[in-house]
Motif scaffolding. Structure first.
Motif, PDB file in Angstrom:
ATOM      1  N   LEU A 171       1.667  -5.404 -18.187  1.00  0.00           N
ATOM      2  CA  LEU A 171       0.481  -4.784 -17.131  1.00  0.00           C
ATOM      3  C   LEU A 171       1.285  -3.098 -17.190  1.00  0.00           C
ATOM      4  CD1 LEU A 171      -0.662  -6.330 -13.758  1.00  0.00           C
ATOM      5  CD2 LEU A 171      -1.930  -6.054 -16.360  1.00  0.00           C
ATOM      6  N   LEU A 174      -0.144  -1.882 -20.872  1.00  0.00           N
ATOM      7  CA  LEU A 174      -1.251  -1.011 -20.148  1.00  0.00           C
ATOM      8  C   LEU A 174      -0.595   0.268 -19.622  1.00  0.00           C
ATOM      9  CD1 LEU A 174      -3.580  -2.731 -21.380  1.00  0.00           C
ATOM     10  CD2 LEU A 174      -3.904  -3.157 -19.097  1.00  0.00           C
ATOM     11  N   TYR A 175       0.198   0.770 -18.804  1.00  0.00           N
ATOM     12  CA  TYR A 175      -0.250   1.398 -17.820  1.00  0.00           C
ATOM     13  C   TYR A 175       1.131   2.542 -18.962  1.00  0.00           C
ATOM     14  CZ  TYR A 175       0.522   5.012 -14.501  1.00  0.00           C
ATOM     15  OH  TYR A 175       0.782   6.203 -13.735  1.00  0.00           O
ATOM     16  N   ARG A 186       5.823   9.005 -16.372  1.00  0.00           N
ATOM     17  CA  ARG A 186       5.023   8.389 -14.889  1.00  0.00           C
ATOM     18  C   ARG A 186       5.289   6.728 -14.449  1.00  0.00           C
ATOM     19  NH1 ARG A 186       0.666  11.774 -12.443  1.00  0.00           N
ATOM     20  NH2 ARG A 186      -0.100   9.540 -11.879  1.00  0.00           N
ATOM     21  N   ARG A 189       8.237   6.446 -12.941  1.00  0.00           N
ATOM     22  CA  ARG A 189       7.967   6.342 -11.289  1.00  0.00           C
ATOM     23  C   ARG A 189       7.990   5.026 -11.766  1.00  0.00           C
ATOM     24  NH1 ARG A 189       5.495  11.688  -9.853  1.00  0.00           N
ATOM     25  NH2 ARG A 189       4.791  12.332 -11.605  1.00  0.00           N
ATOM     26  N   LEU A 190       7.069   4.438 -11.756  1.00  0.00           N
ATOM     27  CA  LEU A 190       6.470   3.438 -11.429  1.00  0.00           C
ATOM     28  C   LEU A 190       6.631   2.732 -11.700  1.00  0.00           C
ATOM     29  CD1 LEU A 190       3.343   2.110 -10.104  1.00  0.00           C
ATOM     30  CD2 LEU A 190       2.738   1.333 -13.222  1.00  0.00           C
ATOM     31  N   ARG A 193       9.188   3.261  -8.202  1.00  0.00           N
ATOM     32  CA  ARG A 193       9.199   2.711  -7.348  1.00  0.00           C
ATOM     33  C   ARG A 193       8.378   1.005  -6.841  1.00  0.00           C
ATOM     34  NH1 ARG A 193      10.466   6.521  -7.449  1.00  0.00           N
ATOM     35  NH2 ARG A 193       9.985   8.487  -6.844  1.00  0.00           N
ATOM     36  N   GLY A 194       7.700   0.348  -7.436  1.00  0.00           N
ATOM     37  CA  GLY A 194       7.751  -1.313  -8.227  1.00  0.00           C
ATOM     38  C   GLY A 194       8.427  -2.332  -7.262  1.00  0.00           C
ATOM     39  N   LEU A 197       9.407  -1.325  -3.868  1.00  0.00           N
ATOM     40  CA  LEU A 197       9.003  -2.463  -2.945  1.00  0.00           C
ATOM     41  C   LEU A 197       9.695  -3.796  -3.155  1.00  0.00           C
ATOM     42  CD1 LEU A 197       5.924  -0.053  -2.783  1.00  0.00           C
ATOM     43  CD2 LEU A 197       6.878   0.029  -0.922  1.00  0.00           C
ATOM     44  N   LEU A 200      11.792  -4.795  -0.837  1.00  0.00           N
ATOM     45  CA  LEU A 200      11.545  -4.729   0.497  1.00  0.00           C
ATOM     46  C   LEU A 200      10.554  -6.017   0.455  1.00  0.00           C
ATOM     47  CD1 LEU A 200      10.719  -1.318   1.124  1.00  0.00           C
ATOM     48  CD2 LEU A 200      12.730  -1.892   1.661  1.00  0.00           C
ATOM     49  N   LEU A 204      10.963 -11.581   2.259  1.00  0.00           N
ATOM     50  CA  LEU A 204       9.796 -12.002   3.317  1.00  0.00           C
ATOM     51  C   LEU A 204       9.290 -13.376   2.526  1.00  0.00           C
ATOM     52  CD1 LEU A 204       7.423  -9.044   3.839  1.00  0.00           C
ATOM     53  CD2 LEU A 204       9.358  -9.919   5.298  1.00  0.00           C
ATOM     54  N   LEU A 214       1.768 -17.309  -1.946  1.00  0.00           N
ATOM     55  CA  LEU A 214       2.767 -16.904  -3.580  1.00  0.00           C
ATOM     56  C   LEU A 214       2.871 -17.639  -3.902  1.00  0.00           C
ATOM     57  CD1 LEU A 214       3.384 -14.170  -4.355  1.00  0.00           C
ATOM     58  CD2 LEU A 214       5.916 -14.872  -3.113  1.00  0.00           C
TER      59      LEU A 214
ATOM     60  N   MET B 217       3.544   5.018  -5.167  1.00  0.00           N
ATOM     61  CA  MET B 217       2.987   4.372  -6.603  1.00  0.00           C
ATOM     62  C   MET B 217       1.314   4.404  -6.206  1.00  0.00           C
ATOM     63  SD  MET B 217       4.264   0.494  -6.847  1.00  0.00           S
ATOM     64  CE  MET B 217       3.019  -0.667  -6.502  1.00  0.00           C
ATOM     65  N   LEU B 220       0.513   6.753  -8.402  1.00  0.00           N
ATOM     66  CA  LEU B 220       0.271   6.710 -10.014  1.00  0.00           C
ATOM     67  C   LEU B 220      -0.353   5.295 -10.715  1.00  0.00           C
ATOM     68  CD1 LEU B 220       4.773   6.661  -9.537  1.00  0.00           C
ATOM     69  CD2 LEU B 220       2.888   7.978 -11.111  1.00  0.00           C
TER      70      LEU B 220
END
Lengths: 226, 226
Positions: A171, A174-175, A186, A189-190, A193-194, A197, A200, A204, A214, B217, B220
């Protein structure tokens, strides 16, 4: 002597095969998928189309050589870079980042490869049976990233990650194929950031309320094949 | 009278256009993308290829008609189903579920549409300028789902959701195109598990540590265009 002649013939055949492969890989990189043809590869190698077809039954068979070549380079770049890195997200950053770096020379023609590869019926689909050799290299890299990391993920989740992380890689690619920003910044950066996250979210995963749905979702995603 | 003749001609032309459109849409559904040709549509409608091209400049122009038709049906099914539903995840379930339902008749040929649409250079790419009319309908549906929901998302995140939820819809449709399970029940389970996990994650969005990288994100992802 017959056996010596056979050995010589084998050697010459091996050399022809290696030359055809090298010409095809350079052509995919420089001319792209659409403009590369078996006829042109044969002409550049100074052999007949018949000889080319003897070694590689089709243009898409040569795309498989390209896939394996890119993924072997990916492995060669990623494995030493994992040394001494034990945080899971840092290890994933290494794999994804080196994977994108290996793709960089192909960006001008990336759209052609996407078009050729995305049909579920295409034999150069990265999720096809034919693409298993290249896919296995990349999935093994993600397995190595997970198994060599210090993390507190339950085993049932950790076991399911490599297949899903590999789909994440597709994926991301693909982006990247759609990314017209300079140096595809870009996409970088994606990715950053991904993974930030994801860092974080990881704690959980141990909550039973999260872990059960999940696990099922990872199974549904990781088992996609074309 | 000249004006009356012109009006009659207009009406006949409108009827021809409507007939060509209906024949093309049925052909895409029954024969798929690859086997549908302008020549065959013209023959079925009893008009020349020239007349067909006058109304629709290419086969892909007719695919745009298909996209708008599917998305208008999607909207017609989704809007009444949103009535009285005020939970955000329940509203998203309505939009995604009705979207998949409208795609169902096209599943046997879904791979052909994926292959035709995935290139960043394809004018039937759902992210192309040419596909804006159909895309706008679906994005507006997601905007309606978000704006009509009781939720506690910060405005900067809520504003960015429709574009990203639309990309989620395209990825779900891609998964569905690969899904060979009976009735595509794996896609249904993936949607259910995915939205269930999104429900658990939503409260975290208000944490500044999550909100800032998430906002970047979403930008983006939401701005991807072919």
């Amino acid at each position: 002597m017959f056996s010596s002649e056979a050995a010589d013939a084998g050697t010459k055949s091996d050399r022809t095969r290696a030359r055809l492969r090298a010409i095809a890989l350079r052509s995919f990189r420089e001319r792209g998928y659409d403009a590369t043809t078996v006829r042109q590869i044969a002409a550049e190698a100074g052999v007949s189309v018949g000889v080319t077809n003897y070694h590689f039954a089709s243009k898409n068979r040569l795309v498989q050589e390209l896939y394996v070549d890119v993924q072997e380079r990916h492995r060669a770049a990623a494995v030493p870079a994992l040394d001494g890195v034990d945080d899971l997200i840092d290890r994933l950053t290494v794999i994804y980042r080196t994977g994108l770096d290996e793709l960089t020379p192909y960006h001008p023609h990336a759209g052609e490869f996407v078009a050729a590869a995305m049909s579920p019926k295409s034999d150069v689909n990265p999720l096809s049976a034919e693409s298993a050799p290249a896919r296995d290299i990349t999935e093994a890299l993600f397995a190595r990233a997970v198994s060599g990391a210090k993390h507190s993920l339950p085993a049932d989740i950790a076991d399911r990650l490599p297949a899903v992380l590999f789909l994440g890689h597709l994926l991301l690619a693909l982006y990247w194929a759609y990314d017209r920003s300079p140096g595809q910044e870009r996409t970088s950066r994606l990715l950053e950031r991904g993974l930030g996250l994801l860092r974080l979210a990881l704690p959980l995963v141990r909550l039973p309320l999260v872990r059960r749905p999940l696990r099922e979702m990872l199974d549904l995603i990781g088992e996609v094949r074309s």
